[in-house]
Design an enzyme around this catalytic site. Sequence first.
Site, PDB file in Angstrom:
ATOM      1  N   ALA A  63    -116.582  26.975  37.708  1.00 45.18           N
ATOM      2  CA  ALA A  63    -115.482  26.179  38.246  1.00 45.18           C
ATOM      3  C   ALA A  63    -115.371  26.449  39.742  1.00 45.18           C
ATOM      4  O   ALA A  63    -115.829  27.488  40.231  1.00 45.18           O
ATOM      5  CB  ALA A  63    -114.185  26.591  37.559  1.00 45.18           C
ATOM      6  N   GLU A 109    -120.881  27.237  30.327  1.00 44.41           N
ATOM      7  CA  GLU A 109    -120.131  26.453  29.325  1.00 44.41           C
ATOM      8  C   GLU A 109    -120.668  25.027  29.243  1.00 44.41           C
ATOM      9  O   GLU A 109    -120.818  24.458  28.165  1.00 44.41           O
ATOM     10  CB  GLU A 109    -118.636  26.473  29.683  1.00 44.41           C
ATOM     11  CG  GLU A 109    -118.026  27.860  29.467  1.00 44.41           C
ATOM     12  CD  GLU A 109    -116.626  28.000  30.033  1.00 44.41           C
ATOM     13  OE1 GLU A 109    -116.424  27.658  31.222  1.00 44.41           O
ATOM     14  OE2 GLU A 109    -115.726  28.446  29.313  1.00 44.41           O
ATOM     15  N   GLU A 129    -116.096  35.385  34.348  1.00 49.97           N
ATOM     16  CA  GLU A 129    -114.694  35.090  34.662  1.00 49.97           C
ATOM     17  C   GLU A 129    -113.813  36.333  34.763  1.00 49.97           C
ATOM     18  O   GLU A 129    -112.876  36.374  35.562  1.00 49.97           O
ATOM     19  CB  GLU A 129    -114.101  34.130  33.616  1.00 49.97           C
ATOM     20  CG  GLU A 129    -114.594  32.688  33.718  1.00 49.97           C
ATOM     21  CD  GLU A 129    -115.891  32.417  32.949  1.00 49.97           C
ATOM     22  OE1 GLU A 129    -116.578  33.391  32.577  1.00 49.97           O
ATOM     23  OE2 GLU A 129    -116.207  31.251  32.727  1.00 49.97           O
TER      24      GLU A 129
HETATM   25  C1  3H9 Z   1    -115.041  29.508  35.847  1.00 52.31           C
HETATM   26  O1  3H9 Z   1    -116.107  29.005  35.853  1.00 52.31           O
HETATM   27  C2  3H9 Z   1    -113.977  29.185  34.837  1.00 52.31           C
HETATM   28  C3  3H9 Z   1    -114.454  28.321  33.730  1.00 52.31           C
HETATM   29  O2  3H9 Z   1    -114.643  29.127  32.603  1.00 52.31           O
HETATM   30  C4  3H9 Z   1    -113.418  27.315  33.354  1.00 52.31           C
HETATM   31  C5  3H9 Z   1    -113.404  25.980  33.882  1.00 52.31           C
HETATM   32  C6  3H9 Z   1    -114.594  25.134  34.174  1.00 52.31           C
HETATM   33  N1  3H9 Z   1    -116.400  28.274  43.524  1.00 52.31           N
HETATM   34  O3  3H9 Z   1    -121.599  34.638  46.828  1.00 52.31           O
HETATM   35  P1  3H9 Z   1    -122.264  33.840  47.891  1.00 52.31           P
HETATM   36  C7  3H9 Z   1    -119.122  30.043  47.474  1.00 52.31           C
HETATM   37  S1  3H9 Z   1    -114.588  30.622  37.026  1.00 52.31           S
HETATM   38  C8  3H9 Z   1    -116.240  28.079  44.837  1.00 52.31           C
HETATM   39  O4  3H9 Z   1    -122.168  34.328  49.277  1.00 52.31           O
HETATM   40  P2  3H9 Z   1    -124.834  34.418  46.726  1.00 52.31           P
HETATM   41  C9  3H9 Z   1    -118.818  31.358  48.173  1.00 52.31           C
HETATM   42  O5  3H9 Z   1    -117.449  31.500  48.425  1.00 52.31           O
HETATM   43  C10 3H9 Z   1    -116.027  30.798  38.043  1.00 52.31           C
HETATM   44  N2  3H9 Z   1    -117.020  28.626  45.776  1.00 52.31           N
HETATM   45  O6  3H9 Z   1    -123.801  33.555  47.556  1.00 52.31           O
HETATM   46  C11 3H9 Z   1    -119.649  31.222  49.432  1.00 52.31           C
HETATM   47  O7  3H9 Z   1    -118.940  30.378  50.314  1.00 52.31           O
HETATM   48  P3  3H9 Z   1    -119.035  30.602  51.890  1.00 52.31           P
HETATM   49  C12 3H9 Z   1    -117.037  31.636  37.412  1.00 52.31           C
HETATM   50  C13 3H9 Z   1    -118.004  29.420  45.348  1.00 52.31           C
HETATM   51  O8  3H9 Z   1    -126.095  33.684  46.740  1.00 52.31           O
HETATM   52  C14 3H9 Z   1    -120.884  30.442  48.950  1.00 52.31           C
HETATM   53  O9  3H9 Z   1    -120.485  29.807  47.744  1.00 52.31           O
HETATM   54  N3  3H9 Z   1    -118.135  31.851  38.320  1.00 52.31           N
HETATM   55  C15 3H9 Z   1    -118.225  29.684  44.002  1.00 52.31           C
HETATM   56  O10 3H9 Z   1    -124.803  35.829  47.186  1.00 52.31           O
HETATM   57  C16 3H9 Z   1    -122.066  31.333  48.669  1.00 52.31           C
HETATM   58  O11 3H9 Z   1    -121.665  32.383  47.777  1.00 52.31           O
HETATM   59  C17 3H9 Z   1    -118.224  32.907  39.136  1.00 52.31           C
HETATM   60  O12 3H9 Z   1    -117.400  33.773  39.114  1.00 52.31           O
HETATM   61  C18 3H9 Z   1    -117.386  29.056  43.064  1.00 52.31           C
HETATM   62  N4  3H9 Z   1    -117.551  29.231  41.736  1.00 52.31           N
HETATM   63  O13 3H9 Z   1    -124.263  34.447  45.240  1.00 52.31           O
HETATM   64  C19 3H9 Z   1    -119.420  32.947  40.034  1.00 52.31           C
HETATM   65  N5  3H9 Z   1    -119.275  30.534  43.886  1.00 52.31           N
HETATM   66  O14 3H9 Z   1    -120.471  30.382  52.246  1.00 52.31           O
HETATM   67  C20 3H9 Z   1    -118.999  33.235  41.431  1.00 52.31           C
HETATM   68  C21 3H9 Z   1    -119.707  30.775  45.132  1.00 52.31           C
HETATM   69  O15 3H9 Z   1    -118.099  29.581  52.440  1.00 52.31           O
HETATM   70  N6  3H9 Z   1    -120.085  33.204  42.361  1.00 52.31           N
HETATM   71  N7  3H9 Z   1    -118.939  30.110  46.021  1.00 52.31           N
HETATM   72  O16 3H9 Z   1    -118.570  32.025  52.136  1.00 52.31           O
HETATM   73  C22 3H9 Z   1    -121.012  34.176  42.462  1.00 52.31           C
HETATM   74  O17 3H9 Z   1    -121.054  35.108  41.699  1.00 52.31           O
HETATM   75  C23 3H9 Z   1    -121.995  34.078  43.581  1.00 52.31           C
HETATM   76  O18 3H9 Z   1    -121.435  33.246  44.566  1.00 52.31           O
HETATM   77  C24 3H9 Z   1    -123.383  33.507  43.205  1.00 52.31           C
HETATM   78  C25 3H9 Z   1    -124.219  33.274  44.494  1.00 52.31           C
HETATM   79  C26 3H9 Z   1    -124.095  34.508  42.304  1.00 52.31           C
HETATM   80  C27 3H9 Z   1    -123.247  32.186  42.502  1.00 52.31           C
END
Ligand code: 3H9
Length: 708
Positions: A63, A109, A129
Site C-alpha cells: 500500500a 496480497e 506490515e
Molecule cells: C501494506 O501494504 C498494507 C496492506 O496490507 C493493506 C492494503 C493494501 N509506500 O526504501 P527505499 C518509497 S503496508 C510509499 O529507499 P530500497 C520510499 O519512501 C506497506 N512509498 O528503497 C522512498 O521514497 P523517497 C507494506 C514507499 O530499494 C522510495 O520509495 N510494505 C513505499 O532501499 C525508495 O524506498 C512495506 O512496508 C510504500 N509502500 O527498498 C514495504 N515503499 O525516494 C516498504 C517505499 O522519496 N518498503 N517507498 O525517499 C520497503 O521496505 C522498501 O522501500 C523496499 C525498497 C524494500 C520496497
Amino acid sequence: MSELIQLTRENEIAVITIDNPPVNALSPAVQAGINAAITKINQDEEVKAAVLIGAGRTFVAGADINEFGKITSGKAKRGSFLPVLLAVEDCRVPVVVAIHGNALGGGLELSMAGHYRVAVPTAQVGQPEVNLGIIPGAAGTQRLPRLVGVVKAVEMCTTGKPIKATEAASIGLLDKLVEGDLLAGAIAFAREVAGKPAPKTRLRTDKLGTAEQNAALFAAARETVRKKQRGLQAPLAAIDAIEAATKMPFEKGCEEEARLFDQCLYSDQSKALIHVFFAEREVPKIPDVPKDTPVRPVNSLAIVGAGTMGSGIAMVFANAGIPVTLKDAEQAALDRGLETIRKNYAISVQRGRFTPQFVEERMKLIKPTLSYDDFASADMVIEAVFEGMGLKKEVFAELDRVCKPDAIMASNTSTLNIDEIASVTSRPESVIGTHFFSPANVMRLLEVVRGRKSSKDVIATCMQLGKRIGKVAVLVGNCWGFVGNRMFLPYIREAQFLVEEGAAPEAVDASVTNFGLAMGPLAVGDLGGLDVSYRIRKEFRHLDKPGARRPFMEDRLVEMGRLGQKTGAGWYRYDEQRRSSTDPEIAALAGKWSTEAGIPRRSISEDEARDRLIYMLVNEGARILEEGYALRAGDIDIIYVNGYGFPAYRGGPMWYADTVGLKKVYDRVCEFHRAHGALWEPAPLLKKLAEAGKGFADFQREAAQATT
Ligand code: 3H9
C-alpha cells in the site's frame, strides 16, 4: 487505462503492467486501474489468460504508506482493496502474477489473489506490515495461511521478514521460478494454464489445520511474540487475524482482519513506526549535498587500531566484500583483534547467520599488518585508536604522510573534535568522522560527523558507503559527543542522580525498560564498562556547568574497582555467565554517600524516574536541533532507535515528546528545573515550541518550507 496501469496484448494473453515509480505502491489510483483492467479483460472474449507484472525495479512494495497518515488525520477516507482482489480472483481467465524485486504487503496480497505466481529467483515476498505497526489489511492473513499453512503464515506476518523466492517456491507460495526474461516466462506459463480451471486461494482450506493442532501453535506464537517483540501490539493482532482464518469462513475472517487492522492503524505505535519508516528514508537527504554529488570510489579500506572497535569495523567492511588492511602497533594487539573477529564469526556461524565458507572468504579479505606501508593504496582509512586527542593527532599526521591524495581519512572518535583532528593534516577537506557503535558488526547506526572543512564529495561518499555496508548513516555536526552521546551522557548522569536520591538501580532501569528501551542506563554502563564514561567525565570536567550538581556514585564505584560486568560487579553483581542480580551493597553505599553529601533519600515513583530520563534526552535533543547539529528531529529519532535501543514503536525521543505534547513536556522540565537546578534548564527551542502550542514536527515542516 490510466498512466499508472497499462493493459496490452500478446495475442491471446493480456498483460497488465503496474507503473507507479519508484516502487509501484498501491495508491487508490493504482487499485482503481487494476480493477478497470480486469473489467476490460472480462469483456474481451479473445483473452485466454492474463499476466500481471510491475514496471521498473520491483513488483509492488505494498500500500502507499503516505495514505495511512492521511486516513488517520481525517484527510482521506479508508478505502478497501478487497473488492479489487476479489475481482482479480474471480476473473474469467487465469491471472498469472509475475514478480521481480519485491512483492510486499499489499503486493503479496495482490499476488495471492492471482491464480498463479511466478518469480525471478532474486525476488522476495513478505508481509512486513508489523514493521509499520499494522497487520496485512487486504486479506493477507486469510490467504497466506491457505497457501503456506498456519506456522509459516504466523512467522511471516509476525516477524515481517520477507522470504526469498526460492523458499517461497518450496512452500507453495510461488508456482514457478523463471530464469531469464520474466515477462516472456510469465506469458509462456499463462499459455500453459489458459483455458484450464484456475485455483482460487480463498476457496482452499487444506493447509489450515485442525482446531486442536492450531490451539497449541497460536499459544506458542503469542508467547514468542511477547518475549521477542516485547511491547508490540501488531504481531499479536496478526496472530488473532490468522486464527480467525482458521475458524471462520473467508468473508468473516476478512471482516475480523479489517477490524484488527483499523485498531492497529489508529494506534500511537503505528503512527510512530510510520514516522520511523519515513525518517529513515529522509536521513540521506542533505540539503547542501544533493543526490548527484560525485562520490569517491571506495574499494579498499585501512583501519588503524585492532581493538574492539577496529576489529568490529573490519568485519563490517569485509562482510560487504571490501578488502581491509587492519593495523596495530603491537603484534599481540593485532592477534587479539583477529581472535575477536574469529570468535564473532564463529558465533554467527553457530547462529546460522553465515556459512563457514562465507566466513572463510571474509577472513581472507582482512589483512593484518604492523606497518603503515600497506596504507598507500587504500581508498579510505578509519582511525579507531584509543580515545585521546594527542594520540589521534599523531595518527592523522602519519596518515597525511602515507595516504594517497584522494583517500578519505575518517576518525571513529565518539566525542572528540573532528576539526582539531583534521587540523594536523594538509587536507582537512578529506577528513570526516565515522562514528560506529559497539559492537560495530551488529549495531545499525553510523554517525557521519561533518567537520567544518569536510568536502561534499567526502560526505556524499560516506553516506552512500553507510548504505553499502548495511548501516543507517546519519549526518551530524561536530559538537561534543555529536548527537547520540551528547544526549546520552546527561541521561546516564540523571540515572545516577536517581540512585543518589533513593531509587534502586533496578527501579531506575525498569522505568525505561517498561517504557520499551532494550536496556536501562545503569545496565548499559555495566555492559560497556563504567570506566569508559568515568574517563570521559574526567577528561571533560572543564566543560561542566559551573556550580551545577555533579554525580558521584559511578566515579566511586569505578575507584572501588567495580567496573561492571567485566569485574563481576558494577551497579549490579554478575555471576560467571554474566547474569545480573541485585547487589545490596549498592543500596548501603548509596545511603551512606548520599547522607554524607546531604542529599535526602526519598521514594521515587516509576513515572518520575522515566520522565527524568526520557525528558533529559528530549531537552538535550532540542538544543542540538536548534543549534543545527542534527538536520532534523527525525534524524535524532533514527539515531536513538538504531544506536541506543529506543523503542521504534515510540518513534524516538523527539517523536515521543510530540505525542505527549511539548507543553506537557516543557512543564515537567520546568518542574525538574525548580527541583534539581541548572542541569534542567529548559532548551530555548522546547520553551518556544511549547508556548506556541507546536511540536518538533511543526518546527521541521516550517524549516523545510523556509528553505524551499
Ligand atoms: C501494506 O501494504 C498494507 C496492506 O496490507 C493493506 C492494503 C493494501 N509506500 O526504501 P527505499 C518509497 S503496508 C510509499 O529507499 P530500497 C520510499 O519512501 C506497506 N512509498 O528503497 C522512498 O521514497 P523517497 C507494506 C514507499 O530499494 C522510495 O520509495 N510494505 C513505499 O532501499 C525508495 O524506498 C512495506 O512496508 C510504500 N509502500 O527498498 C514495504 N515503499 O525516494 C516498504 C517505499 O522519496 N518498503 N517507498 O525517499 C520497503 O521496505 C522498501 O522501500 C523496499 C525498497 C524494500 C520496497
